[in-house]
Design an enzyme around this catalytic site. Structure first.
Site, PDB file in Angstrom:
ATOM      1  CD  GLU A  37      73.972  87.830  74.978  1.00  0.00           C
ATOM      2  OE1 GLU A  37      74.094  86.751  74.264  1.00  0.00           O
ATOM      3  OE2 GLU A  37      73.389  88.529  73.654  1.00  0.00           O
ATOM      4  CB  CYS A 192      73.659  80.206  57.740  1.00  0.00           C
ATOM      5  SG  CYS A 192      74.946  79.402  57.912  1.00  0.00           S
ATOM      6  CB  CYS A 199      72.054  79.126  50.599  1.00  0.00           C
ATOM      7  SG  CYS A 199      72.732  77.644  51.852  1.00  0.00           S
ATOM      8  CB  CYS A 202      73.156  84.201  52.927  1.00  0.00           C
ATOM      9  SG  CYS A 202      74.380  84.389  54.071  1.00  0.00           S
ATOM     10  CB  CYS A 208      79.144  80.092  51.506  1.00  0.00           C
ATOM     11  SG  CYS A 208      78.266  78.799  53.225  1.00  0.00           S
TER      12      CYS A 208
END
Length: 350
Positions: A37, A192, A199, A202, A208
């Site tokens: 991370e 995205c 799209c 997605c 959306c």
């Protein structure tokens, strides 16, 4: 779409399409997820993978980190950039040894106090390694939420961020939190995307707002492009056979604690330094200049090559400088431009 359905769509997509074979996803521990991370902050997965593998191979646990030096850590980090991350990892390892008996803490309030860890990173560590219920709000997640809910604002707007935290806290599932968080990050990085989002594939496209309006570029609003200042630096490369003289940088602004060639703000100052060191400036060679880009400015680097016949005593300083052996390199941290320069010389090493 209800909050439950939103999260279920993400989980279903993750089950079929999500990334599950990344190096830090195998035999997960708090330690390995923490390292990944920190490395992934402002850096792509593709760039992080080889560095993560090398880092864990050399530092498999917190004890091995504490048994090392900062130079050892910076050596493995060389080329990944944003070196404060490496320094924060090293500082954190020392804190964990002192305050937590060398065991990475599993409590949010303890983790968030470690250097270089904020709310999202702490939440990611706990949710991805232990599946604890902690939402995250990195750049990918922000972009998804702003497009889905039609929030036309700037990413770094504090009011918007506060609003986005409320949203993500309400839609993150209590169960399978880790998979949901990973799914959101995966969709943000592969579908995205900031430019030309996919799209059509997605899982959230039916409701959306950005997709319905076909105005994805308005979510989030684009910051006005900054004109970053240009700076100039002259590197003096002192070479003796396969050895190069490097100085440990003590400046606060860039490359602190990394080893670099002697650098100056102008050619005149650089040549004056050589003169003071009684190095024959008539023997210098000018090499090809290049530009190195930082996040907040670009650095135009000019190179002066000096080849010397013997290693001079006046160049020896305790701990602050070394003769870098290109055939058998020392374990030290090197800025990316220095690595680039040395790599070019390495072609001639036999």
């Amino acid at each position: 779409m209800t909050k439950y359905i939103f999260s279920q769509f993400i989980l279903n997509w993750y089950h079929k399409n999500g990334r599950k074979d990344l190096p830090w996803q195998k035999n997960k521990t708090l330690y390995t997820v923490w390292i990944s991370e920190i490395m992934l902050q402002q850096t792509t997965v593709k760039s992080v993978i080889p560095y993560f593998k090398k880092f864990i191979l050399n530092f498999p646990n917190i004890k091995s980190l504490n048994d090392s030096t900062l130079d050892d850590v910076l050596h493995l980090w060389s080329g990944l950039g944003y070196y404060n991350r490496a320094k924060n990892i090293y500082k954190s390892a020392q804190i964990i040894k002192k305050d937590f008996q060398g065991i990475f803490p599993d409590q949010f309030l303890k983790i968030i106090k470690l250097p270089g860890i904020g709310k999202t990173t702490a939440g990611a560590i706990l949710s991805l390694s232990l599946n604890f219920f902690y939402p995250i709000l990195d750049g990918n997640v922000k972009r998804i939420l702003m497009r889905y809910y039609g929030i036309s604002a700037f990413l770094k707007d504090k009011k918007t961020e506060k609003k986005l935290w409320k949203i993500i806290e309400s839609i993150t599932p209590i169960y399978n939190t880790g998979k949901f968080n990973q799914g959101m990050m995966d969709i943000g990085s592969s579908i995205c995307t900031p430019v030309k989002p996919k799209c059509k594939i997605c899982p959230l496209n039916k409701e959306c707002i950005a997709k319905i309006e076909e105005k994805w570029e308005q979510y989030p609003l684009k910051n006005i492009k900054k004109i970053y200042p240009k700076k100039t630096s002259w590197f003096i490369i002192i070479k003796h056979n396969n050895y190069f003289w490097l100085i440990k940088n003590t400046e606060e602004n860039i490359w602190k604690n990394l080893f670099c060639f002697p650098k100056f703000n102008s050619k005149k100052i650089a040549l004056k330094w050589l003169e003071n060191k009684k190095i024959n400036i008539n023997s210098h060679e000018k090499m090809t200049s290049f530009v190195h880009k930082f996040s907040h400015f670009s650095l135009h680097i000019h190179l002066i090559l000096i080849k010397i016949s013997c290693i001079s005593n006046f160049l020896q300083k305790k701990n602050s400088s070394i003769w870098y052996n290109l055939k058998n390199p020392q374990h030290i941290g090197l800025p990316q431009p220095v690595q680039k320069i040395l790599k070019n010389f390495k072609k001639d090493v036999f």
